[in-house]
Enzyme design. Sequence first.
Site, PDB file in Angstrom:
ATOM      1  N   TYR A 160      23.512 -43.504 107.243  1.00  0.00           N
ATOM      2  CA  TYR A 160      23.399 -43.854 108.596  1.00  0.00           C
ATOM      3  C   TYR A 160      22.947 -45.188 108.918  1.00  0.00           C
ATOM      4  CZ  TYR A 160      22.099 -43.019 113.573  1.00  0.00           C
ATOM      5  OH  TYR A 160      22.121 -43.124 114.980  1.00  0.00           O
ATOM      6  N   HIS A 177      15.180 -49.609 115.395  1.00  0.00           N
ATOM      7  CA  HIS A 177      14.763 -47.997 115.232  1.00  0.00           C
ATOM      8  C   HIS A 177      14.591 -47.961 113.789  1.00  0.00           C
ATOM      9  CE1 HIS A 177      15.506 -45.979 119.169  1.00  0.00           C
ATOM     10  NE2 HIS A 177      15.537 -47.380 119.450  1.00  0.00           N
ATOM     11  N   TYR A 206      19.880 -36.320 117.779  1.00  0.00           N
ATOM     12  CA  TYR A 206      21.209 -35.561 117.580  1.00  0.00           C
ATOM     13  C   TYR A 206      20.829 -34.218 117.806  1.00  0.00           C
ATOM     14  CZ  TYR A 206      23.086 -39.797 116.216  1.00  0.00           C
ATOM     15  OH  TYR A 206      23.866 -41.209 115.933  1.00  0.00           O
ATOM     16  N   LYS A 237      29.454 -45.401 113.688  1.00  0.00           N
ATOM     17  CA  LYS A 237      30.059 -46.016 112.751  1.00  0.00           C
ATOM     18  C   LYS A 237      31.421 -47.002 113.064  1.00  0.00           C
ATOM     19  CE  LYS A 237      27.570 -45.359 109.181  1.00  0.00           C
ATOM     20  NZ  LYS A 237      26.339 -45.740 109.892  1.00  0.00           N
ATOM     21  N   PRO A 248      32.079 -40.203 117.168  1.00  0.00           N
ATOM     22  CA  PRO A 248      31.249 -41.397 117.091  1.00  0.00           C
ATOM     23  C   PRO A 248      30.008 -40.747 116.600  1.00  0.00           C
ATOM     24  CG  PRO A 248      31.934 -40.341 119.064  1.00  0.00           C
ATOM     25  CD  PRO A 248      33.104 -39.851 118.248  1.00  0.00           C
TER      26      PRO A 248
HETATM   27  P1  RFL Z   1      38.525 -51.686 120.842  1.00  0.00           P
HETATM   28  O1  RFL Z   1      37.198 -51.973 121.404  1.00  0.00           O
HETATM   29  O2  RFL Z   1      39.546 -50.522 121.336  1.00  0.00           O
HETATM   30  O3  RFL Z   1      39.459 -53.114 121.469  1.00  0.00           O
HETATM   31  C1  RFL Z   1      40.843 -53.254 121.318  1.00  0.00           C
HETATM   32  C2  RFL Z   1      41.383 -54.322 122.388  1.00  0.00           C
HETATM   33  O4  RFL Z   1      42.647 -54.336 122.334  1.00  0.00           O
HETATM   34  C3  RFL Z   1      43.279 -54.369 123.459  1.00  0.00           C
HETATM   35  N1  RFL Z   1      44.779 -53.987 123.386  1.00  0.00           N
HETATM   36  C4  RFL Z   1      45.608 -54.777 123.486  1.00  0.00           C
HETATM   37  N2  RFL Z   1      45.632 -56.045 123.741  1.00  0.00           N
HETATM   38  C5  RFL Z   1      47.068 -56.747 123.742  1.00  0.00           C
HETATM   39  N3  RFL Z   1      48.121 -56.055 123.680  1.00  0.00           N
HETATM   40  C6  RFL Z   1      48.302 -54.676 123.542  1.00  0.00           C
HETATM   41  N4  RFL Z   1      49.475 -53.986 123.435  1.00  0.00           N
HETATM   42  C7  RFL Z   1      46.747 -54.000 123.405  1.00  0.00           C
HETATM   43  N5  RFL Z   1      46.592 -52.852 123.417  1.00  0.00           N
HETATM   44  C8  RFL Z   1      45.127 -52.700 122.981  1.00  0.00           C
HETATM   45  C9  RFL Z   1      42.413 -53.467 124.239  1.00  0.00           C
HETATM   46  O5  RFL Z   1      42.675 -53.455 125.820  1.00  0.00           O
HETATM   47  C10 RFL Z   1      40.959 -53.917 123.819  1.00  0.00           C
HETATM   48  O6  RFL Z   1      40.394 -54.808 124.461  1.00  0.00           O
HETATM   49  O7  RFL Z   1      38.775 -51.936 119.318  1.00  0.00           O
HETATM   50  P2  RFL Z   1      37.838 -52.790 118.460  1.00  0.00           P
HETATM   51  O8  RFL Z   1      37.583 -54.177 118.815  1.00  0.00           O
HETATM   52  O9  RFL Z   1      38.537 -52.331 117.063  1.00  0.00           O
HETATM   53  O10 RFL Z   1      36.602 -52.028 118.567  1.00  0.00           O
HETATM   54  C11 RFL Z   1      36.020 -50.774 118.029  1.00  0.00           C
HETATM   55  C12 RFL Z   1      34.936 -50.398 118.688  1.00  0.00           C
HETATM   56  O11 RFL Z   1      35.394 -50.276 120.156  1.00  0.00           O
HETATM   57  C13 RFL Z   1      34.774 -48.661 118.469  1.00  0.00           C
HETATM   58  O12 RFL Z   1      34.910 -48.500 116.998  1.00  0.00           O
HETATM   59  C14 RFL Z   1      33.609 -48.301 118.754  1.00  0.00           C
HETATM   60  O13 RFL Z   1      33.351 -48.365 120.191  1.00  0.00           O
HETATM   61  C15 RFL Z   1      33.156 -46.606 118.224  1.00  0.00           C
HETATM   62  N6  RFL Z   1      32.052 -46.248 118.848  1.00  0.00           N
HETATM   63  C16 RFL Z   1      30.706 -46.535 118.029  1.00  0.00           C
HETATM   64  N7  RFL Z   1      30.692 -47.401 117.013  1.00  0.00           N
HETATM   65  C17 RFL Z   1      29.595 -47.564 116.491  1.00  0.00           C
HETATM   66  O14 RFL Z   1      29.520 -48.461 115.313  1.00  0.00           O
HETATM   67  N8  RFL Z   1      28.379 -47.005 116.825  1.00  0.00           N
HETATM   68  C18 RFL Z   1      28.425 -46.371 117.930  1.00  0.00           C
HETATM   69  O15 RFL Z   1      27.071 -46.079 118.325  1.00  0.00           O
HETATM   70  C19 RFL Z   1      29.335 -45.849 118.603  1.00  0.00           C
HETATM   71  N9  RFL Z   1      29.669 -45.062 119.664  1.00  0.00           N
HETATM   72  C20 RFL Z   1      32.022 -45.375 120.075  1.00  0.00           C
HETATM   73  C21 RFL Z   1      30.673 -44.847 120.376  1.00  0.00           C
HETATM   74  C22 RFL Z   1      33.010 -45.102 120.641  1.00  0.00           C
HETATM   75  C23 RFL Z   1      32.937 -44.160 121.631  1.00  0.00           C
HETATM   76  N10 RFL Z   1      34.166 -43.857 122.364  1.00  0.00           N
HETATM   77  C24 RFL Z   1      34.373 -43.936 123.786  1.00  0.00           C
HETATM   78  C25 RFL Z   1      35.371 -43.592 121.609  1.00  0.00           C
HETATM   79  C26 RFL Z   1      30.738 -43.984 121.441  1.00  0.00           C
HETATM   80  C27 RFL Z   1      31.608 -43.524 121.926  1.00  0.00           C
HETATM   81  C28 RFL Z   1      31.718 -42.628 123.286  1.00  0.00           C
HETATM   82  C1  PHB Z   2      25.588 -44.592 122.060  1.00  0.00           C
HETATM   83  O1  PHB Z   2      24.524 -44.891 122.271  1.00  0.00           O
HETATM   84  O2  PHB Z   2      26.540 -44.616 122.794  1.00  0.00           O
HETATM   85  C2  PHB Z   2      25.782 -43.673 120.656  1.00  0.00           C
HETATM   86  C3  PHB Z   2      24.809 -43.803 119.799  1.00  0.00           C
HETATM   87  C4  PHB Z   2      24.648 -43.116 118.687  1.00  0.00           C
HETATM   88  C5  PHB Z   2      26.190 -42.440 118.312  1.00  0.00           C
HETATM   89  C6  PHB Z   2      27.185 -42.608 119.296  1.00  0.00           C
HETATM   90  C7  PHB Z   2      26.908 -43.328 120.442  1.00  0.00           C
HETATM   91  O3  PHB Z   2      26.246 -41.614 117.286  1.00  0.00           O
END
Ligand code: RFL
Ligand code: PHB
Length: 390
Positions: A384, A72, A200, A296, A292
């Site tokens: 961004y 993008h 957004y 980041k 989110p």
């Molecule tokens: P995770 O993905 O939470 O993985 C952690 C893992 O540890 C396990 N765990 C354990 N294992 C053993 N013993 C225990 N006691 C444990 N406790 C937990 C868990 O089961 C899990 O499998 O962390 P990690 O790997 O640091 O990854 C981080 C990302 O998942 C997170 O930062 C992103 O998803 C955030 N995020 C976004 N980030 C972006 O860079 N771009 C995006 O567009 C973006 N969109 C988002 C997002 C997060 C969202 N939510 C739901 C919070 C959109 C949303 C809606």
């Molecule tokens: C997503 O596609 O899930 C998404 C994209 C951009 C954001 C957050 C989530 O800022």
Amino acid sequence: MKTQVAIVGAGPSGLLLGQLLSRSGIANVIVERQSADYVLGRIRAGVLEQSTVDLLAQAGVNARLQAEGLPHDGVCLAFGGQLHHIDLFGLTGKRVVVYGQTELTRDLMEARSAAGLSTVYQAENVSVHGIDGRSPSLRYRQGGVEQVLQADFIAGCDGYHGVCRASLPAGAVTEYEKVYPFGWLGLLADVPPVHEELIYIHHQRGFALCSQRSRTRSRYYLQCALDDRVERWSDQAFFDELRLRLPEAVRHNLVSGPSLEKSIAPLRSFVAEPLRFGRLFLAGDAGHIVPPTGAKGLNLAASDVNFLWQGLVEHYQGASDAGIDHYSRRALARIWKAERFSWWLTSLMHNFPDSGSFAAQMQAAELDYLFSSTAAMTAMAENYVGLPTD
Ligand code: RFL
Ligand code: PHB
């Protein structure tokens, strides 16, 4: 059992660290509380910075990302019913790539099992021991049997609710936190995206985000109340509400369809400082959370992993311990800037129920300024697409 680096958590941080370490000849075992299918069922991030894409190439897990990821060059913000385009590539020379966290996690899991590397899924009662000495260990139960995994280092990649940060002695870390007074209701559906770019949307009824996973799969979010519940939202009600928040220029493109997933996420900013205690390192969501809005979280997880991997390689090559000693400081310098950007964009784009009419005017003035100033748009764009990783 013994290894060099014991990794807690098989989310993107843990899997990517394991992959990079293995390719550098450093033995590691990942211990994960959930099953692989459960981890893959969590629908989260969608936007990757170029530096994350580059790191995945270094890790040798970019084949599908290159074939299926959607580059993008721009992003849209909507305000007052008008759509404004921010030319990311024109302003910064960089672009972002849309590729779902689920797909990335799947690629990393497949690479790990193809290389025959060890991941313990469904490990119960994981606990952390001896991190202030020379031989830390993990204990857990698997299939009813107690296991001990000894290691040189432990990488806490276990997310915000994980055991690693919670195991640190009282006072070892300072925690900074802000909880926002709303959540995001997300919906995934096999319908074509409403627009080619992400949008957004600032709206009086609340923020909305139009994202995508492919040309046939859309990911939409609506700002919702903190006490809202998914069961209160039929798919029809979700699309009706989204249609109301869309700018007129794209409204007619909205195609509704049955949801594949619907969930509510709270919004939080959080940083633990420092990210190292003795032989334990925190990486990714275990050490920090961003709302989110700035896309980041996953990108920060990748840059933490990059710093930690480089430090551990230097250590094992006998070159120096400078990399692991400076891990926390290097990672936090980038984290705090991403925290600032995510907080700023969240504050700018959402409806704050109790902050009054003056705050609403400030948002309007700032958005007006943003769209009329190349300097302001460049500042937004360079954050961004991702600030430098060093
Ligand atoms: P995770 O993905 O939470 O993985 C952690 C893992 O540890 C396990 N765990 C354990 N294992 C053993 N013993 C225990 N006691 C444990 N406790 C937990 C868990 O089961 C899990 O499998 O962390 P990690 O790997 O640091 O990854 C981080 C990302 O998942 C997170 O930062 C992103 O998803 C955030 N995020 C976004 N980030 C972006 O860079 N771009 C995006 O567009 C973006 N969109 C988002 C997002 C997060 C969202 N939510 C739901 C919070 C959109 C949303 C809606
Ligand atoms: C997503 O596609 O899930 C998404 C994209 C951009 C954001 C957050 C989530 O800022």
